[in-house]
Design a protein around this motif. Sequence first.
Motif, PDB file in Angstrom:
ATOM      1  N   ALA A 161     -29.741  47.592 -55.826  1.00 10.66           N
ATOM      2  CA  ALA A 161     -29.609  47.673 -54.370  1.00 10.66           C
ATOM      3  C   ALA A 161     -28.480  48.624 -53.989  1.00 10.66           C
ATOM      4  N   ALA A 162     -27.364  48.535 -54.704  1.00 12.37           N
ATOM      5  CA  ALA A 162     -26.234  49.423 -54.422  1.00 12.37           C
ATOM      6  C   ALA A 162     -26.612  50.874 -54.687  1.00 12.37           C
ATOM      7  N   ALA A 212     -24.087  53.490 -69.223  1.00 11.10           N
ATOM      8  CA  ALA A 212     -23.891  52.245 -69.975  1.00 11.10           C
ATOM      9  C   ALA A 212     -22.717  51.471 -69.374  1.00 11.10           C
ATOM     10  N   PRO A 213     -22.987  50.536 -68.470  1.00  9.79           N
ATOM     11  CA  PRO A 213     -21.897  49.760 -67.872  1.00  9.79           C
ATOM     12  C   PRO A 213     -21.349  48.702 -68.823  1.00  9.79           C
ATOM     13  N   GLY A 214     -20.069  48.435 -68.666  1.00  8.25           N
ATOM     14  CA  GLY A 214     -19.450  47.314 -69.362  1.00  8.25           C
ATOM     15  C   GLY A 214     -19.489  46.090 -68.471  1.00  8.25           C
ATOM     16  N   LEU A 257     -15.808  45.503 -62.883  1.00  2.00           N
ATOM     17  CA  LEU A 257     -16.543  46.489 -62.108  1.00  2.00           C
ATOM     18  C   LEU A 257     -17.447  45.792 -61.098  1.00  2.00           C
ATOM     19  N   THR A 258     -17.815  46.526 -60.061  1.00  2.00           N
ATOM     20  CA  THR A 258     -18.752  46.021 -59.062  1.00  2.00           C
ATOM     21  C   THR A 258     -20.037  46.840 -59.124  1.00  2.00           C
ATOM     22  N   ALA A 259     -21.068  46.341 -58.464  1.00  2.00           N
ATOM     23  CA  ALA A 259     -22.320  47.092 -58.384  1.00  2.00           C
ATOM     24  C   ALA A 259     -22.095  48.449 -57.725  1.00  2.00           C
ATOM     25  N   ASP A 260     -21.213  48.496 -56.738  1.00  2.00           N
ATOM     26  CA  ASP A 260     -20.929  49.764 -56.063  1.00  2.00           C
ATOM     27  C   ASP A 260     -20.279  50.783 -56.996  1.00  2.00           C
ATOM     28  N   ASP A 261     -19.454  50.301 -57.940  1.00  2.00           N
ATOM     29  CA  ASP A 261     -18.844  51.217 -58.910  1.00  2.00           C
ATOM     30  C   ASP A 261     -19.913  51.920 -59.735  1.00  2.00           C
ATOM     31  N   ILE A 262     -20.900  51.152 -60.188  1.00  2.00           N
ATOM     32  CA  ILE A 262     -21.960  51.738 -61.017  1.00  2.00           C
ATOM     33  C   ILE A 262     -22.877  52.615 -60.166  1.00  2.00           C
TER      34      ILE A 262
END
Length: 258
Positions: A30-31, A186-188, A218-223
Amino acid sequence: MTGAATDAQRRPAAVQRTAVVTGASSGIGAATARSLAGEGYHVVLAARRTDRIEELADEIGGTAYTLDVTDEAAVAEFAGWLDRADVLVNNAGGALGSEPVADGDSDEWRRMYEVNVLGVLHVTRALLPKLTAGGDGTVLIVSSTAGLATYEGGGGYAAAKSAAHAIAGTLRLELCGAPVRVIEIAPGMVRTAEFALNRFHGDHAAASRVYAGVAEPLTADDIADTIAWSVTRPSHVNIDLLVVRPRAQAAQHKVHRT
């Protein structure tokens, strides 16, 4: 992101580019839909929860399409319906369970493989002709640091995301010379409303323990910001693999907690 936004604003409305985001009903998906809409893309939100994607599509001026990426026939129908695709964000995925391999639940492992791996195959394969035909396509796969390093209790998820990582690398080799980039993010440790909660079957206490003592996961917005930056680089620039972690996480097994 200012330069990328300026480039998007310079494009005539008649050639507005289209980005497809799977798993767009919540979290990173969604972000990402919001971020790409902000960059000037017409975003097609593909997910199973119709009410959520319709609401978000209304918010950002996108298009909602109810889709289960594990349903091969439904994905083929979606590809036939879609007029064009310039960017594909393979975001649909998730983790289930945290048991050791010795106690692994076959149904959960199968479901993780179907969503995280076969889902990427189905959608990428179906949309590649349109991504190629546009002359400047991008396939982006949201994998995980779990696909790059194993950890106890993460066997099923790590196996699935390792496969997603392998798909990205293989596809990049196979498309070398074609007008399509292949990007892997690749998110942590990312804290979203649903990821850990789904993994622990609605157990809020277990989900909260994942992030206990971590000041700023981290947040969804960061990714989403990372994804938008990656796909808005000049066409000749390919972000092969970008690992994104919070400062508190040095590795899968090394997290600073207060």
